[in-house]
Design a protein around this motif. Structure first.
Motif, PDB file in Angstrom:
ATOM      1  N   ALA A  64       3.041   1.581 -13.373  1.00 61.19           N
ATOM      2  CA  ALA A  64       3.740   2.891 -13.292  1.00 61.19           C
ATOM      3  C   ALA A  64       4.108   3.096 -11.730  1.00 61.19           C
ATOM      4  O   ALA A  64       5.321   3.687 -11.683  1.00 61.19           O
ATOM      5  N   ASN A  65       3.598   2.681 -10.692  1.00 60.53           N
ATOM      6  CA  ASN A  65       4.034   2.718  -9.319  1.00 60.53           C
ATOM      7  C   ASN A  65       3.274   2.033  -8.338  1.00 60.53           C
ATOM      8  O   ASN A  65       2.588   1.409  -8.844  1.00 60.53           O
ATOM      9  N   GLY A  66       3.768   2.111  -7.080  1.00 65.59           N
ATOM     10  CA  GLY A  66       3.188   1.087  -6.171  1.00 65.59           C
ATOM     11  C   GLY A  66       1.919   1.365  -5.666  1.00 65.59           C
ATOM     12  O   GLY A  66       0.895   0.736  -4.870  1.00 65.59           O
ATOM     13  N   THR A  67       1.549   2.822  -5.805  1.00 67.00           N
ATOM     14  CA  THR A  67       0.362   3.406  -5.397  1.00 67.00           C
ATOM     15  C   THR A  67      -0.834   2.821  -6.432  1.00 67.00           C
ATOM     16  O   THR A  67      -2.067   2.450  -6.152  1.00 67.00           O
ATOM     17  N   ASP A  68      -0.473   3.152  -7.765  1.00 63.55           N
ATOM     18  CA  ASP A  68      -1.435   2.647  -8.809  1.00 63.55           C
ATOM     19  C   ASP A  68      -1.617   1.046  -8.637  1.00 63.55           C
ATOM     20  O   ASP A  68      -2.854   0.514  -8.814  1.00 63.55           O
ATOM     21  N   THR A  91       0.947   3.004   8.177  1.00 60.76           N
ATOM     22  CA  THR A  91       1.704   2.502   7.022  1.00 60.76           C
ATOM     23  C   THR A  91       1.812   3.855   6.130  1.00 60.76           C
ATOM     24  O   THR A  91       1.509   5.174   6.679  1.00 60.76           O
ATOM     25  N   PHE A  92       2.592   3.682   4.880  1.00 63.75           N
ATOM     26  CA  PHE A  92       2.663   4.981   4.229  1.00 63.75           C
ATOM     27  C   PHE A  92       1.432   5.335   3.704  1.00 63.75           C
ATOM     28  O   PHE A  92       0.550   4.576   3.456  1.00 63.75           O
ATOM     29  N   TYR A  93       1.070   6.634   3.820  1.00 61.90           N
ATOM     30  CA  TYR A  93      -0.246   7.081   3.426  1.00 61.90           C
ATOM     31  C   TYR A  93      -0.763   6.567   2.003  1.00 61.90           C
ATOM     32  O   TYR A  93      -2.144   6.517   1.809  1.00 61.90           O
ATOM     33  N   ALA A  94      -0.103   6.375   1.021  1.00 64.29           N
ATOM     34  CA  ALA A  94      -0.371   5.641  -0.214  1.00 64.29           C
ATOM     35  C   ALA A  94      -1.432   4.305  -0.185  1.00 64.29           C
ATOM     36  O   ALA A  94      -1.846   4.286  -0.922  1.00 64.29           O
ATOM     37  N   SER A  95      -1.069   3.564   0.870  1.00 62.15           N
ATOM     38  CA  SER A  95      -1.626   2.483   1.216  1.00 62.15           C
ATOM     39  C   SER A  95      -3.120   2.670   1.382  1.00 62.15           C
ATOM     40  O   SER A  95      -3.944   2.045   0.996  1.00 62.15           O
ATOM     41  N   GLU A 156      -2.114  -7.770  -0.451  1.00 61.64           N
ATOM     42  CA  GLU A 156      -0.818  -7.919   0.007  1.00 61.64           C
ATOM     43  C   GLU A 156      -0.022  -6.446  -0.469  1.00 61.64           C
ATOM     44  O   GLU A 156       0.562  -6.642  -1.708  1.00 61.64           O
ATOM     45  N   ASP A 157       0.137  -5.425   0.319  1.00 64.54           N
ATOM     46  CA  ASP A 157       0.919  -4.393  -0.043  1.00 64.54           C
ATOM     47  C   ASP A 157       2.471  -4.779   0.278  1.00 64.54           C
ATOM     48  O   ASP A 157       2.879  -4.476   1.565  1.00 64.54           O
ATOM     49  N   ALA A 158       3.173  -5.314  -0.846  1.00 65.99           N
ATOM     50  CA  ALA A 158       4.483  -5.676  -0.381  1.00 65.99           C
ATOM     51  C   ALA A 158       5.660  -4.419  -0.893  1.00 65.99           C
ATOM     52  O   ALA A 158       6.666  -5.091  -1.359  1.00 65.99           O
ATOM     53  N   ALA A 159       5.134  -3.335  -1.040  1.00 62.99           N
ATOM     54  CA  ALA A 159       5.924  -2.215  -1.539  1.00 62.99           C
ATOM     55  C   ALA A 159       7.375  -2.344  -0.781  1.00 62.99           C
ATOM     56  O   ALA A 159       8.461  -1.883  -1.422  1.00 62.99           O
ATOM     57  N   GLN A 160       7.293  -2.581   0.629  1.00 60.59           N
ATOM     58  CA  GLN A 160       8.696  -2.452   1.289  1.00 60.59           C
ATOM     59  C   GLN A 160       9.256  -3.825   1.531  1.00 60.59           C
ATOM     60  O   GLN A 160      10.244  -3.777   1.935  1.00 60.59           O
ATOM     61  N   PHE A 180       3.715  -4.265  -5.680  1.00 63.68           N
ATOM     62  CA  PHE A 180       5.006  -3.760  -5.403  1.00 63.68           C
ATOM     63  C   PHE A 180       5.307  -2.258  -5.655  1.00 63.68           C
ATOM     64  O   PHE A 180       4.599  -1.853  -6.621  1.00 63.68           O
ATOM     65  N   SER A 181       6.206  -1.781  -5.257  1.00 57.92           N
ATOM     66  CA  SER A 181       6.787  -0.158  -5.701  1.00 57.92           C
ATOM     67  C   SER A 181       8.342  -0.663  -5.833  1.00 57.92           C
ATOM     68  O   SER A 181       8.868  -1.341  -4.985  1.00 57.92           O
ATOM     69  N   PHE A 182       8.571  -0.044  -6.911  1.00 59.01           N
ATOM     70  CA  PHE A 182      10.167   0.002  -7.345  1.00 59.01           C
ATOM     71  C   PHE A 182      10.847   1.555  -7.139  1.00 59.01           C
ATOM     72  O   PHE A 182      11.906   1.670  -7.535  1.00 59.01           O
ATOM     73  N   SER A 185      14.427   3.815  -3.476  1.00 58.45           N
ATOM     74  CA  SER A 185      14.787   3.631  -1.894  1.00 58.45           C
ATOM     75  C   SER A 185      14.448   2.120  -1.721  1.00 58.45           C
ATOM     76  O   SER A 185      14.882   1.633  -0.536  1.00 58.45           O
ATOM     77  N   LYS A 186      13.514   1.265  -2.553  1.00 54.26           N
ATOM     78  CA  LYS A 186      12.994   0.323  -1.974  1.00 54.26           C
ATOM     79  C   LYS A 186      14.151  -0.869  -2.000  1.00 54.26           C
ATOM     80  O   LYS A 186      15.202  -0.734  -2.777  1.00 54.26           O
ATOM     81  N   ASN A 187      13.826  -2.058  -1.527  1.00 52.56           N
ATOM     82  CA  ASN A 187      14.638  -3.119  -1.735  1.00 52.56           C
ATOM     83  C   ASN A 187      14.946  -3.474  -2.920  1.00 52.56           C
ATOM     84  O   ASN A 187      16.065  -4.171  -3.352  1.00 52.56           O
TER      85      ASN A 187
HETATM   86  C1  LIG Z   1       3.821   0.515   2.198  1.00 54.50           C
HETATM   87  C2  LIG Z   1       3.703   1.109   1.069  1.00 54.50           C
HETATM   88  N1  LIG Z   1       2.811   1.193   0.115  1.00 54.50           N
HETATM   89  C3  LIG Z   1       2.674   1.876  -1.198  1.00 54.50           C
HETATM   90  C4  LIG Z   1       3.885   2.794  -1.419  1.00 54.50           C
HETATM   91  C5  LIG Z   1       3.504   3.426  -2.610  1.00 54.50           C
HETATM   92  O1  LIG Z   1       4.418   3.095  -3.722  1.00 54.50           O
HETATM   93  P1  LIG Z   1       4.885   4.389  -4.805  1.00 54.50           P
HETATM   94  O2  LIG Z   1       5.628   5.395  -4.133  1.00 54.50           O
HETATM   95  O3  LIG Z   1       5.580   3.545  -5.983  1.00 54.50           O
HETATM   96  O4  LIG Z   1       3.617   4.695  -5.303  1.00 54.50           O
HETATM   97  C6  LIG Z   1       4.768   2.769  -0.683  1.00 54.50           C
HETATM   98  C7  LIG Z   1       5.829   3.699  -1.037  1.00 54.50           C
HETATM   99  O5  LIG Z   1       6.346   4.626  -1.214  1.00 54.50           O
HETATM  100  C8  LIG Z   1       4.798   2.114   0.583  1.00 54.50           C
HETATM  101  O6  LIG Z   1       5.789   2.305   1.359  1.00 54.50           O
END
Ligand SMILES: Cc1ncc(COP(=O)(O)O)c(C=O)c1O
Length: 369
Positions: A64-68, A91-95, A156-160, A180-182, A185-187
């Motif tokens: 569903a998203n890059g955090t999950d 990093t972004f908090y979600a990592s 590997e958190d390749a979200a970006q 990955f996160s889609f 705003s992502k690539n």
């Molecule tokens: C480095 C990094 N990890 C994780 C996430 C989480 O992805 P999402 O917003 O799809 O849950 C993001 C994105 O916002 C991110 O930049």
């Protein structure tokens, strides 16, 4: 050259590079709606196969998203409640949040001042006998170094970093499992939330498939407590349409970074460096300057988009205070959090715009002296 006061250049250029595709997206979405299958159908199946082919890896599983994706990947490699997971604070908090969602304890490590990424040494300094996994973030679209020599499984958190590579291998195929996160705003964006897990390991892929659907393979028997975390058919259809463009967009992002260098940006601010052998896919073009906030204000006055990222890094977030150990300092994280600023980046940024941004940065740096 355009005078700085005349420029109007936004940080993200999403509308500009996606808008030409809106009509095609709408007709693909109409087809999916007509078919009437919205969850785990042919679009998700096909996207998973196509993205796996692009990454040259055996499995991609849409979530569903890059955090999950990170939480599920951690559990799929065997991280259990109470285990330690090494993760950067810059990093972004979600990592980091995703580590807690898996029941594990984050142990913060520092990054390198020039690449902004973790290194073998910063991660090694945070390892303990309780370390069950490492989260290696490909920050700002630039691949983290290979950490597998350290022992614990690498997520590997390749979200970006969709579209980047290291030593000829794609970001997303650099660790034991990648996420990955889609986010729009992502690539590689979709038109809502979306994410994926990629791995070469059959057993890990199977566990991810089970975890994304409540811990069940057959919707009858629930083997473990999982998640309702699926990529949906509409988002998968968008991703299938955009994936063939990812290579060209990533090349264009690298070209914009070269234009910044050629236009003399490095005379005013510190430019980002990359790990040896890396082909970054600059999601954000983040430079550094001792008076970054003053520069950002001056750039905004000059109508150039700029912003600091992670000014309050994860280890300084109120929610994460219980997980900060007194002993270890994170000097590069502290410095970068204070000094970084992102400048406009996107595949369609033109030479004249890049030159206008560099002129505005030079002007702003002079004024804030
Ligand atoms: C480095 C990094 N990890 C994780 C996430 C989480 O992805 P999402 O917003 O799809 O849950 C993001 C994105 O916002 C991110 O930049």
């Amino acid at each position: 050259m355009v005078a700085p006061t005349e420029v109007r250049i936004s940080l993200f250029q999403s509308a500009r590079w996606l808008q030409p595709l809106y009509a095609e997206v709408q007709s693909r979405l109409a087809e999916v709606i007509e078919r009437g299958t919205f969850i785990l159908g042919p679009e998700v199946d096909a996207f998973e196969r196509e993205f796996a082919r692009y990454l040259e890896i055996s499995h991609v599983v849409g979530v569903a998203n890059g955090t999950d994706a990170i939480t599920i990947a951690l559990r799929a490699v065997g991280v259990r409640p109470g285990d330690e997971v090494v993760v950067p604070s810059f990093t972004f908090y979600a990592s980091v949040e995703a580590v807690l969602a898996a029941g594990a304890r984050p142990v913060f490590c520092d990054v390198d001042l020039e690449t902004r990424n973790v290194t073998v040494d910063t991660v090694r300094a945070a390892l303990t006998p309780e370390t069950a996994a490492i989260v290696a973030v490909d920050l700002f679209g630039s691949p983290a170094p290979d950490l597998r020599e350290l022992g614990p499984p690498v997520i590997e958190d390749a979200a970006q970093a969709a579209g980047a590579s290291l030593g000829g291998r794609r970001a997303g195929a650099l660790g034991d499992v990648a996420t990955f996160s889609f986010y729009p705003s992502k690539n590689l964006p979709c038109f809502g939330d979306g994410g994926a897990v990629a791995t070469a390991d059959d057993a890990v892929a199977e566990r991810v498939r089970t975890l994304r659907f409540h811990g069940s393979r057959d919707k009858e028997t629930f083997m473990e407590v999982g998640y309702n975390s699926r990529l949906d058919e509409l988002q998968a259809a968008v991703l299938r349409l955009l994936l063939p463009r990812l290579g060209g967009w990533s090349e264009a992002r690298r070209r914009v970074a070269s234009l910044y260098e050629d236009a003399g940006l490095g005379e005013h601010v510190s430019l980002p460096m990359t790990v040896s052998g890396a082909q970054p896919a600059w999601h954000l073009y983040v430079v550094a300057h001792p008076r970054a906030d003053a520069l950002i204000s001056a750039l905004r006055e000059a109508r150039v988009g700029a912003r600091g990222y992670y000014r309050r890094p994860a280890h300084r977030q109120p929610a994460l205070a219980p997980y900060v150990s007194g002993g270890r300092s994170l000097p590069a994280t502290e410095e970068l959090a204070r000094t970084n600023l992102a400048l406009p980046m996107g595949p369609m940024l033109e030479r004249s715009e890049v030159e206008a941004v560099v002129a505005a940065v030079g002007e702003a740096a002079k004024r804030t002296r």
